[in-house]
Design a protein around this motif. Structure first.
Motif: not given
Length: 277
Positions: A203-205, A207-208, A227-228, A232
């Motif tokens: 999930d996005k949260g 990723k880092t 990175s998009r 970011g």
């Protein structure tokens, strides 16, 4: 393969349409014949040097890379190469132009700018290279390229390289090439054969956090993170720094000097992680 096919034809002065990706060796395929042809014809230099070869590339980084290749291959020749691009002050570039240049590598915007200011005369160009033409189309540069061509002599050798050949690029190539030799080079390996690929569903949260976990594994000695967005990329660099992981970001909002410094540090392995758009 591209060199063995291109060099003999280019030494004869033929035009060329090359479909080849970055990394296939095309810079040597066009720069070596240009250097050879110029060195063979060049007598004693009388007066200021005239631009005899022009290479137009879509990005500053590519232009610098091509300039380095010309200098390296031409180490023991008398040809003088200069690279010009936007995003930096023009004074050092115009100073070099005023001293006289044989080979000019340029991005379209800055080239047109300096033609307009009277610093550049393309009336003596014998060899013209358009590199990564499809990328120029994507970046909206084709109108500028068409304007540049109007400043070139009709009698010249033209080399046109593109990784893909969409209809718009093919029809444009037909308007500027004269009975070209056509070369298509497929990359020797597909990445599938030589690259181990993995995908992580997350999930996005988190990723880092996952990225940090992977990067703490020291077996990765050189890492490129995409990175998009520019914002970011900067955020990732800050998050990594908080975990004691040194990295640098490279994107369009960075000054040219910072971009070059980041690339140099990554290439020389003084920085392990490069975060890029």
């Amino acid at each position: 393969p591209i060199q063995s096919k291109a060099i003999p034809a280019l030494l004869k002065g033929e035009d060329m349409l090359g479909c080849a990706q970055t990394g296939t060796g095309k810079t040597a395929a066009f720069s070596i014949p240009i250097l050879q042809n110029l060195a063979t014809k060049q007598g004693k230099q009388n007066g200021k040097r005239k631009i005899k070869a022009l290479v137009v590339a879509p990005t500053r980084e590519l232009a610098l890379q091509i300039g380095d290749s010309f200098r390296e291959y031409g180490t023991n020749l008398e040809q003088r190469t200069t690279v010009i691009f936007g995003g930096v002050g023009q004074k050092p570039q115009t100073n070099r132009l005023e001293k006289g240049v044989d080979i000019l590598v340029a991005t379209p915007g800055r080239l047109l700018d300096l033609i307009g200011q009277g610093y550049i005369d393309l009336g003596y160009v014998e060899h013209f290279v358009l590199d990564e033409a499809d990328q120029m189309l994507d970046m909206g540069m084709l109108r500028d390229v068409k304007r540049i061509i109007k400043f070139l002599p009709v009698k010249r050798q033209t080399m046109f390289f593109s990784a893909t050949m969409p209809a718009s690029i093919a029809s444009f190539a037909n308007t500027i090439l004269n009975q070209p030799v056509k070369i298509t080079i497929k990359p020797e390996y597909s990445p599938i054969d030589i690259i181990e690929q993995e995908v992580y569903f997350i999930d996005k949260g988190n990723k880092t956090a996952l990225l940090i976990d992977l990067l703490k594994d020291r077996k990765y000695d050189s890492v490129l993170v995409f990175s998009r967005t520019k914002h970011g990329a900067d955020k990732i660099v800050k998050a990594l720094a908080r975990q004691g992981l040194d990295s640098v970001a490279i994107h369009g909002n960075k000054s040219q000097n910072k971009r070059q410094k980041a690339l140099k540090e990554f290439k020389e392995r003084t920085v392990r992680i490069l975060v890029a758009t």
